[in-house]
Design a protein around this motif. Sequence first.
Motif, mmCIF file in Angstrom:
data_model
loop_
_atom_site.group_PDB
_atom_site.id
_atom_site.type_symbol
_atom_site.label_atom_id
_atom_site.label_comp_id
_atom_site.label_asym_id
_atom_site.label_seq_id
_atom_site.Cartn_x
_atom_site.Cartn_y
_atom_site.Cartn_z
ATOM 1 N N UNK A 78 -3.636 8.547 -28.567
ATOM 2 C CA UNK A 78 -4.186 10.071 -28.025
ATOM 3 C C UNK A 78 -5.602 10.001 -28.298
ATOM 4 N N UNK A 79 -5.713 9.715 -29.705
ATOM 5 C CA UNK A 79 -7.164 9.670 -30.131
ATOM 6 C C UNK A 79 -8.134 8.796 -29.375
ATOM 7 N N UNK A 80 -7.783 7.750 -29.138
ATOM 8 C CA UNK A 80 -8.215 6.657 -28.269
ATOM 9 C C UNK A 80 -8.808 7.287 -27.142
ATOM 10 N N UNK A 81 -7.831 7.874 -26.096
ATOM 11 C CA UNK A 81 -8.153 8.516 -24.999
ATOM 12 C C UNK A 81 -9.053 9.896 -25.159
ATOM 13 N N UNK A 82 -8.701 10.657 -26.019
ATOM 14 C CA UNK A 82 -9.808 11.806 -26.243
ATOM 15 C C UNK A 82 -11.225 11.255 -26.873
ATOM 16 N N UNK A 83 -11.357 10.065 -27.566
ATOM 17 C CA UNK A 83 -12.586 9.647 -27.880
ATOM 18 C C UNK A 83 -13.103 8.980 -26.496
ATOM 19 N N UNK A 84 -12.653 8.405 -25.518
ATOM 20 C CA UNK A 84 -13.086 8.210 -24.280
ATOM 21 C C UNK A 84 -13.387 9.131 -23.424
ATOM 22 N N UNK A 85 -12.998 10.353 -23.711
ATOM 23 C CA UNK A 85 -13.343 11.566 -22.922
ATOM 24 C C UNK A 85 -12.088 11.729 -21.633
ATOM 25 N N UNK B 180 -15.456 9.873 -42.874
ATOM 26 C CA UNK B 180 -15.330 11.026 -41.501
ATOM 27 C C UNK B 180 -15.363 10.067 -40.372
ATOM 28 N N UNK B 181 -14.535 10.301 -39.457
ATOM 29 C CA UNK B 181 -14.169 9.559 -38.407
ATOM 30 C C UNK B 181 -15.116 10.004 -37.095
ATOM 31 N N UNK B 182 -15.719 11.245 -37.187
ATOM 32 C CA UNK B 182 -16.590 11.728 -35.863
ATOM 33 C C UNK B 182 -17.358 12.687 -36.374
ATOM 34 N N UNK B 183 -18.619 12.630 -35.805
ATOM 35 C CA UNK B 183 -19.568 14.016 -36.161
ATOM 36 C C UNK B 183 -19.313 14.728 -34.568
ATOM 37 N N UNK B 184 -18.759 14.533 -33.709
ATOM 38 C CA UNK B 184 -18.350 15.331 -32.637
ATOM 39 C C UNK B 184 -17.526 16.460 -32.758
#
Length: 201
Positions: free
Chosen positions: A33-40, A170-174
Amino acid sequence: MPNGPLSLPARLCLLAWDLDPTRAAPVVRAGALADLARRGLLVDDDGIATPRDLDSRTGDPALDGLLELVSESFPHGWRTWVTLHARYTLDAVREHLVAEGVLRAQKHRVLGVFPSVDHVLADTARAEALRTEAHQVLSGATRPDETTATALTLAVAADLPATATGTPPAASTDPGFAAVLHELETALRDASPAPSLPKGR
Protein backbone atom coordinates in the motif's frame (compact mmCIF):
# COMPACT_ATOMS: atom_id res chain seq x y z
CA MET A 1 19.02 -0.99 1.00
CA PRO A 2 21.82 -2.57 -0.99
CA ASN A 3 19.71 -5.08 -2.88
CA GLY A 4 18.89 -3.55 -6.21
CA PRO A 5 15.34 -3.86 -7.45
CA LEU A 6 13.60 -5.47 -4.47
CA SER A 7 10.23 -3.80 -3.97
CA LEU A 8 9.12 -2.34 -0.67
CA PRO A 9 6.79 -5.29 0.12
CA ALA A 10 9.53 -7.76 -0.90
CA ARG A 11 11.96 -6.12 1.55
CA LEU A 12 9.37 -6.36 4.30
CA CYS A 13 8.68 -9.99 3.40
CA LEU A 14 12.35 -10.79 4.02
CA LEU A 15 12.55 -8.69 7.19
CA ALA A 16 9.47 -10.55 8.49
CA TRP A 17 10.76 -13.94 7.38
CA ASP A 18 10.89 -15.43 10.89
CA LEU A 19 7.24 -14.60 11.58
CA ASP A 20 4.25 -16.83 11.05
CA PRO A 21 2.53 -15.88 7.77
CA THR A 22 -0.54 -14.62 9.64
CA ARG A 23 1.67 -11.94 11.21
CA ALA A 24 3.84 -11.34 8.15
CA ALA A 25 0.93 -10.80 5.74
CA PRO A 26 -0.26 -7.42 7.14
CA VAL A 27 3.32 -6.10 7.16
CA VAL A 28 3.84 -7.05 3.53
CA ARG A 29 0.41 -5.64 2.59
CA ALA A 30 1.23 -2.34 4.35
CA GLY A 31 4.44 -2.19 2.32
CA ALA A 32 2.52 -2.71 -0.91
CA LEU A 33 0.00 0.00 0.00
CA ALA A 34 2.83 2.40 0.88
CA ASP A 35 4.63 1.61 -2.37
CA LEU A 36 1.50 2.33 -4.42
CA ALA A 37 0.78 5.52 -2.48
CA ARG A 38 4.35 6.73 -2.91
CA ARG A 39 4.08 6.16 -6.67
CA GLY A 40 0.81 8.12 -6.73
CA LEU A 41 -1.19 5.12 -7.96
CA LEU A 42 -3.27 4.98 -4.78
CA VAL A 43 -4.41 8.29 -3.35
CA ASP A 44 -6.18 9.26 -0.16
CA ASP A 45 -9.78 10.35 -0.71
CA ASP A 46 -11.05 11.42 2.69
CA GLY A 47 -9.45 8.40 4.35
CA ILE A 48 -10.30 5.95 1.55
CA ALA A 49 -7.55 4.26 -0.47
CA THR A 50 -8.52 5.13 -4.05
CA PRO A 51 -6.86 4.22 -7.36
CA ARG A 52 -5.87 7.35 -9.26
CA ASP A 53 -6.25 5.65 -12.64
CA LEU A 54 -7.95 2.29 -13.18
CA ASP A 55 -5.61 1.47 -16.07
CA SER A 56 -2.28 2.14 -14.31
CA ARG A 57 0.15 -0.73 -13.79
CA THR A 58 3.60 -1.03 -12.19
CA GLY A 59 4.87 -4.21 -13.81
CA ASP A 60 5.19 -5.80 -10.35
CA PRO A 61 2.68 -8.68 -10.05
CA ALA A 62 2.06 -8.17 -6.32
CA LEU A 63 1.51 -4.42 -6.63
CA ASP A 64 -0.64 -4.76 -9.74
CA GLY A 65 -2.70 -7.50 -8.08
CA LEU A 66 -3.37 -5.22 -5.13
CA LEU A 67 -4.30 -2.32 -7.41
CA GLU A 68 -6.78 -4.57 -9.17
CA LEU A 69 -8.20 -5.81 -5.86
CA VAL A 70 -8.69 -2.25 -4.57
CA SER A 71 -10.23 -1.17 -7.89
CA GLU A 72 -12.75 -4.01 -7.94
CA SER A 73 -13.71 -3.95 -4.25
CA PHE A 74 -16.02 -1.90 -2.09
CA PRO A 75 -14.15 1.24 -0.92
CA HIS A 76 -12.14 0.82 2.29
CA GLY A 77 -9.85 2.92 4.41
CA TRP A 78 -6.10 2.34 4.56
CA ARG A 79 -6.26 0.55 7.91
CA THR A 80 -8.81 -1.95 6.61
CA TRP A 81 -6.69 -2.75 3.56
CA VAL A 82 -3.69 -3.64 5.75
CA THR A 83 -5.44 -6.84 6.83
CA LEU A 84 -8.25 -7.45 4.31
CA HIS A 85 -7.22 -10.47 2.17
CA ALA A 86 -3.59 -9.63 3.05
CA ARG A 87 -2.45 -13.20 2.43
CA TYR A 88 -3.04 -12.66 -1.32
CA THR A 89 -0.33 -10.01 -1.39
CA LEU A 90 2.06 -12.09 0.72
CA ASP A 91 1.62 -15.05 -1.65
CA ALA A 92 2.19 -12.86 -4.72
CA VAL A 93 5.34 -11.35 -3.21
CA ARG A 94 6.67 -14.81 -2.39
CA GLU A 95 6.00 -16.02 -5.93
CA HIS A 96 7.92 -13.02 -7.27
CA LEU A 97 10.82 -13.73 -4.88
CA VAL A 98 10.86 -17.34 -6.09
CA ALA A 99 11.10 -16.08 -9.68
CA GLU A 100 13.97 -13.79 -8.61
CA GLY A 101 15.81 -16.70 -6.97
CA VAL A 102 15.56 -15.22 -3.48
CA LEU A 103 13.17 -17.95 -2.27
CA ARG A 104 12.78 -21.58 -3.27
CA ALA A 105 9.37 -23.28 -3.37
CA GLN A 106 9.23 -26.85 -2.08
CA LYS A 107 6.07 -28.74 -2.98
CA HIS A 108 4.75 -31.49 -0.74
CA ARG A 109 1.49 -33.09 0.37
CA VAL A 110 -0.18 -32.58 3.73
CA LEU A 111 -1.34 -35.91 5.18
CA GLY A 112 -0.12 -37.43 1.94
CA VAL A 113 -3.14 -35.98 0.11
CA PHE A 114 -3.43 -32.18 0.02
CA PRO A 115 -0.86 -30.33 -2.11
CA SER A 116 1.04 -27.59 -0.31
CA VAL A 117 4.11 -25.42 -0.81
CA ASP A 118 6.76 -24.41 1.71
CA HIS A 119 9.09 -21.51 0.98
CA VAL A 120 12.72 -21.50 2.06
CA LEU A 121 15.35 -18.82 1.72
CA ALA A 122 17.57 -19.53 -1.27
CA ASP A 123 19.51 -16.25 -1.05
CA THR A 124 20.33 -15.97 2.64
CA ALA A 125 22.96 -13.32 1.91
CA ARG A 126 20.34 -10.93 0.58
CA ALA A 127 18.10 -11.40 3.61
CA GLU A 128 21.05 -10.90 5.95
CA ALA A 129 22.09 -7.75 4.07
CA LEU A 130 18.61 -6.32 4.65
CA ARG A 131 18.85 -7.02 8.38
CA THR A 132 22.34 -5.54 8.60
CA GLU A 133 21.20 -2.42 6.77
CA ALA A 134 18.21 -2.13 9.11
CA HIS A 135 20.47 -2.21 12.16
CA GLN A 136 22.83 0.37 10.64
CA VAL A 137 20.01 2.77 9.80
CA LEU A 138 18.18 2.36 13.11
CA SER A 139 21.41 2.91 15.04
CA GLY A 140 22.03 6.12 13.10
CA ALA A 141 25.17 4.80 11.40
CA THR A 142 23.83 5.36 7.88
CA ARG A 143 21.24 7.60 6.22
CA PRO A 144 18.63 5.71 4.20
CA ASP A 145 16.86 6.55 0.98
CA GLU A 146 13.10 7.14 1.11
CA THR A 147 12.19 3.53 0.26
CA THR A 148 14.40 2.14 3.01
CA ALA A 149 13.10 4.68 5.51
CA THR A 150 9.52 3.73 4.64
CA ALA A 151 10.26 0.01 4.97
CA LEU A 152 11.84 0.51 8.38
CA THR A 153 9.04 2.78 9.58
CA LEU A 154 6.55 -0.02 8.85
CA ALA A 155 8.86 -2.71 10.21
CA VAL A 156 9.22 -0.87 13.52
CA ALA A 157 5.44 -0.31 13.72
CA ALA A 158 4.97 -4.06 13.25
CA ASP A 159 7.59 -4.77 15.91
CA LEU A 160 9.63 -6.99 13.62
CA PRO A 161 12.54 -8.76 15.34
CA ALA A 162 15.01 -7.17 12.92
CA THR A 163 14.08 -3.74 14.28
CA ALA A 164 14.13 -4.47 18.00
CA THR A 165 16.19 -1.39 18.78
CA GLY A 166 16.36 2.07 17.31
CA THR A 167 14.08 4.70 15.89
CA PRO A 168 13.10 4.84 12.22
CA PRO A 169 14.15 7.94 10.27
CA ALA A 170 11.60 10.27 8.70
CA ALA A 171 10.24 8.43 5.68
CA SER A 172 8.91 11.38 3.69
CA THR A 173 8.55 15.14 3.69
CA ASP A 174 5.39 14.92 1.56
CA PRO A 175 2.45 15.59 3.91
CA GLY A 176 -0.01 13.51 1.88
CA PHE A 177 2.18 10.43 1.90
CA ALA A 178 3.12 11.00 5.55
CA ALA A 179 -0.59 10.91 6.46
CA VAL A 180 -1.08 7.62 4.60
CA LEU A 181 2.02 6.16 6.24
CA HIS A 182 0.67 7.14 9.65
CA GLU A 183 -2.55 5.22 8.90
CA LEU A 184 -0.54 2.15 7.89
CA GLU A 185 1.63 2.38 11.01
CA THR A 186 -1.44 2.62 13.22
CA ALA A 187 -3.00 -0.43 11.57
CA LEU A 188 0.16 -2.46 12.14
CA ARG A 189 0.40 -1.40 15.78
CA ASP A 190 -3.25 -2.29 16.29
CA ALA A 191 -2.82 -5.73 14.76
CA SER A 192 -2.75 -8.35 17.44
CA PRO A 193 0.84 -9.19 18.30
CA ALA A 194 0.28 -12.91 18.64
CA PRO A 195 3.45 -14.83 19.47
CA SER A 196 5.35 -16.34 16.58
CA LEU A 197 4.18 -19.83 15.66
CA PRO A 198 5.96 -22.50 13.65
CA LYS A 199 5.95 -21.32 10.07
CA GLY A 200 3.50 -23.01 7.73
CA ARG A 201 5.10 -21.70 4.59
